[in-house]
Scaffold this motif. Structure first.
Motif, mmCIF file in Angstrom:
data_model
loop_
_atom_site.group_PDB
_atom_site.id
_atom_site.type_symbol
_atom_site.label_atom_id
_atom_site.label_comp_id
_atom_site.label_asym_id
_atom_site.label_seq_id
_atom_site.Cartn_x
_atom_site.Cartn_y
_atom_site.Cartn_z
ATOM 1 N N GLU A 139 -0.403 -30.106 24.783
ATOM 2 C CA GLU A 139 -0.879 -29.489 25.792
ATOM 3 C C GLU A 139 -0.687 -27.797 25.281
ATOM 4 O OE1 GLU A 139 0.957 -30.701 29.108
ATOM 5 O OE2 GLU A 139 -0.215 -32.517 29.951
ATOM 6 N N VAL A 140 0.724 -27.793 24.769
ATOM 7 C CA VAL A 140 1.571 -26.644 24.246
ATOM 8 C C VAL A 140 0.209 -25.966 23.743
ATOM 9 C CG1 VAL A 140 3.236 -25.243 23.302
ATOM 10 C CG2 VAL A 140 3.663 -26.983 25.361
ATOM 11 N N GLN A 141 0.037 -26.912 22.443
ATOM 12 C CA GLN A 141 -0.427 -26.124 21.440
ATOM 13 C C GLN A 141 -2.262 -26.261 21.764
ATOM 14 O OE1 GLN A 141 -2.328 -29.110 18.402
ATOM 15 N NE2 GLN A 141 -2.105 -27.571 17.038
ATOM 16 N N MET A 142 -3.171 -26.982 23.041
ATOM 17 C CA MET A 142 -3.876 -26.635 23.308
ATOM 18 C C MET A 142 -4.118 -25.290 24.470
ATOM 19 S SD MET A 142 -7.006 -28.891 22.322
ATOM 20 C CE MET A 142 -5.116 -28.583 21.136
ATOM 21 N N ASN A 143 -3.400 -24.698 24.379
ATOM 22 C CA ASN A 143 -3.028 -23.385 25.593
ATOM 23 C C ASN A 143 -2.860 -22.631 24.142
ATOM 24 O OD1 ASN A 143 -2.686 -24.513 27.404
ATOM 25 N ND2 ASN A 143 -0.721 -24.645 28.220
ATOM 26 N N LEU A 144 -2.590 -22.803 22.493
ATOM 27 C CA LEU A 144 -2.377 -21.652 22.108
ATOM 28 C C LEU A 144 -4.377 -21.091 21.641
ATOM 29 C CD1 LEU A 144 -0.080 -23.104 19.241
ATOM 30 C CD2 LEU A 144 0.223 -20.966 20.681
ATOM 31 N N LEU A 145 -5.383 -21.846 22.182
ATOM 32 C CA LEU A 145 -6.674 -22.067 21.946
ATOM 33 C C LEU A 145 -7.122 -21.288 23.204
ATOM 34 C CD1 LEU A 145 -7.103 -24.763 20.778
ATOM 35 C CD2 LEU A 145 -6.474 -23.429 18.997
ATOM 36 N N PRO A 146 -8.122 -20.334 23.060
ATOM 37 C CA PRO A 146 -8.574 -19.963 23.781
ATOM 38 C C PRO A 146 -9.198 -20.196 24.759
ATOM 39 C CG PRO A 146 -10.252 -19.173 21.622
ATOM 40 C CD PRO A 146 -8.787 -20.020 21.631
ATOM 41 N N LYS A 147 -9.685 -20.203 25.952
ATOM 42 C CA LYS A 147 -9.980 -21.275 27.151
ATOM 43 C C LYS A 147 -11.350 -21.318 26.922
ATOM 44 C CE LYS A 147 -6.624 -22.349 28.874
ATOM 45 N NZ LYS A 147 -5.426 -22.027 28.154
ATOM 46 N N SER A 148 -12.638 -19.708 26.229
ATOM 47 C CA SER A 148 -13.300 -19.566 26.135
ATOM 48 C C SER A 148 -13.615 -18.130 25.661
ATOM 49 C CB SER A 148 -13.860 -19.701 27.987
ATOM 50 O OG SER A 148 -13.735 -18.185 27.867
ATOM 51 N N LEU A 149 -14.639 -18.601 24.590
ATOM 52 C CA LEU A 149 -15.015 -17.001 24.000
ATOM 53 C C LEU A 149 -15.906 -16.418 24.696
ATOM 54 C CD1 LEU A 149 -16.495 -19.561 20.752
ATOM 55 C CD2 LEU A 149 -13.714 -18.274 21.712
ATOM 56 N N PRO A 150 -15.322 -14.846 24.047
ATOM 57 C CA PRO A 150 -16.211 -14.097 25.321
ATOM 58 C C PRO A 150 -17.830 -13.777 24.383
ATOM 59 C CG PRO A 150 -14.508 -13.027 23.323
ATOM 60 C CD PRO A 150 -14.740 -14.780 23.162
ATOM 61 N N GLN A 151 -18.241 -12.880 25.763
ATOM 62 C CA GLN A 151 -19.974 -13.146 25.040
ATOM 63 C C GLN A 151 -20.076 -11.290 24.954
ATOM 64 O OE1 GLN A 151 -21.880 -15.448 25.782
ATOM 65 N NE2 GLN A 151 -20.332 -16.694 25.704
ATOM 66 N N ASP B 57 -7.602 -17.604 17.741
ATOM 67 C CA ASP B 57 -7.900 -16.773 18.579
ATOM 68 C C ASP B 57 -9.311 -15.671 18.650
ATOM 69 O OD1 ASP B 57 -7.901 -15.937 21.340
ATOM 70 O OD2 ASP B 57 -5.406 -15.415 21.385
ATOM 71 N N ILE B 58 -9.069 -15.092 19.967
ATOM 72 C CA ILE B 58 -9.930 -13.808 20.241
ATOM 73 C C ILE B 58 -9.055 -12.890 20.474
ATOM 74 C CG2 ILE B 58 -12.285 -13.048 19.999
ATOM 75 C CD1 ILE B 58 -14.138 -15.568 19.232
ATOM 76 N N VAL B 59 -9.179 -11.772 19.923
ATOM 77 C CA VAL B 59 -8.613 -10.975 21.236
ATOM 78 C C VAL B 59 -9.363 -9.745 21.428
ATOM 79 C CG1 VAL B 59 -5.976 -10.148 21.470
ATOM 80 C CG2 VAL B 59 -6.735 -12.089 20.291
ATOM 81 N N ARG B 60 -9.450 -9.362 22.814
ATOM 82 C CA ARG B 60 -9.787 -7.917 22.989
ATOM 83 C C ARG B 60 -8.325 -6.603 22.695
ATOM 84 N NH1 ARG B 60 -13.683 -5.794 27.959
ATOM 85 N NH2 ARG B 60 -13.813 -3.722 27.443
#
Length: 426
Positions: free
Chosen positions: A195-207, A229-232
């Motif tokens: 669960e912790v690892q899944m929280n490392l991943l983005p919930k959705s990808l930006p449009q 990850d994809i970070v603004r």
């Protein structure tokens, strides 16, 4: 007179038999009332010491991992006195493992079977009996030094053998139960870690304008060391991270959590990809063992100019599909993995992308996936899949790559974490 002697002998034998039966019944009742391995062993030893009137007893369980070796797990020792605790010598254990029958020695130092063998403590006499389940040795019950300097008798050996025979299955069941309980606890911990690892991943990808994103990660075990990850970072500029921590399972997942936290903090504070990697490397050098390392790619995506700037830290080279030529190029951007050296070095390349061009970032779990004949999937196969499916959406291309990798390695357990991220210009 003879009749009186015979009667006394019969009474002695009867009392002895009643005493033995009482010991066995009590032992059966006590060890049958718990599944705690340590409690069962303690009760067996205590009653064995009492039964044969000796100073000390012990149980040695054979290591399940190396059952044919001399290695053992000494789980419990019990003593009726303050004597030094004895340990069975490997020669004695070896004899028992080979012969699987009772061993009695009333003058151990002069026993020709163990000439030159030394045992910890002042062992004068001993009796060892095997703990057998269908001729499989699971352990050894041993008693040391008969009280009042007497000698162990065949009756002592017989009684200990009965105790051993009665206890072996219970001991094995308790050990299996203990292992099962540990597995249950470990499974719960793995679920929490997952669960912790899944929280490392983005919930959705930006449009965002001019680009499509698609990404996935597939751990080789319940949890793994890959993440993305994809970070603004500022304005409409986004930064992509694809990383692979050396190793698999829980240790790699813990390091991935730390690594992502350190890296993301630098991504937010600094615009330069080189600076982000250098400062992250400095922090990791003082935080994790030097034998551990992280490979990763950073990709800064600028929608207005359709430019993707890539920096590499020891990761797989990105693959660039050019729609106009229908070719795939390997973007050779070099760099050291994080935590390998004190001074981090890396290259940076800016890629101007046109409509329907694709940039594929991936971990080595993709190209190093193995077939049943131990052949690697390889970069050439990956390029071939990209050429055949790059005209579709980013999601479709990602899906086709994963399908081809799974088909190629069908029948083989996944040996490494797989992470894949597609950047498509539109």
């Amino acid at each position: 007179m003879d009749q009186l002697s015979n009667l006394q002998e019969e009474n002695n034998q009867l009392r002895k038999a009643v005493g033995e039966l009482s010991i066995l019944n009590e032992l059966s009742r006590v060890i049958g009332s718990t599944m705690s391995l340590d409690v069962i062993i303690e009760n067996i030893i205590r009653r064995a010491v009492k039964a044969v009137h000796c100073h000390q007893g012990m149980i040695t369980l054979v290591d399940e991992i190396t059952p044919n070796s001399m290695f053992t797990l000494i789980r419990t020792l019990d003593s009726t006195s303050n004597h030094q605790q004895f340990h069975l010598n490997q020669n004695v254990l070896g004899w028992m493992m080979i012969n699987k029958k009772p061993l009695i020695s009333n003058d151990f130092s002069a026993d020709s079977r163990f000439s030159g063998v030394k045992v910890e403590g002042d062992v004068k006499s001993l009796v060892c009996v095997p703990l057998l389940i269908k001729n499989r040795l699971i352990g050894i019950l041993a008693t040391f030094n008969k009280k009042e300097d007497r000698i162990f008798t065949e009756d002592d050996t017989r009684l200990l053998s009965i105790i051993g025979s009665q206890s072996a299955q219970v001991l094995d069941n308790a050990r299996l139960y203990e292992l099962e309980q540990k597995k249950i606890v470990m499974d719960k911990e793995l679920i929490a870690a997952r669960e912790v690892q899944m929280n490392l991943l983005p919930k959705s990808l930006p449009q965002i304008a001019n680009f499509q994103f698609a990404a996935t990660t597939i751990p080789a075990k319940e949890i793994g060391g890959d993440f993305y990850d994809i970070v603004r970072v500022h304005g409409d500029v986004y930064e992509i991270i694809v990383a692979d921590v050396a190793g698999k399972g829980l240790p790699a997942a813990l390091l991935a959590t730390l690594g992502k936290g350190i890296l993301c903090s630098q991504v937010i504070q600094h615009n330069s990809l080189v600076t982000q990697l250098k400062l992250s490397n400095q922090i990791l050098r003082g935080s994790i063992p030097h034998k551990s390392f992280i490979t990763l790619l950073l990709a800064a995506v600028e929608p207005k100019s359709r430019t993707v700037t890539v920096a590499n830290a020891g990761h797989c080279y990105p693959l660039l599909f050019r729609n106009n030529s229908q070719t795939v190029d390997i973007v050779q951007v070099k760099g050291f993995a994080l935590n390998l050296t004190d001074e981090h070095q890396c290259e940076v390349k800016a890629i101007a992308m046109e409509s329907n061009d694709c940039l594929i970032l991936y971990s080595d779990g993709v190209d190093e996936a193995q077939s049943i004949t131990q052949e690697f999937f390889g970069v050439d196969r990956l390029i071939n899949v990209i050429q055949r499916h790059a005209q579709g959406t980013a999601d479709l291309l990602l899906q086709k790559i994963i399908e081809e990798v799974k088909l190629f390695s069908k029948g083989v357990s996944q040996s490494d974490d797989i992470t894949l991220l597609v950047i498509k210009a539109i």
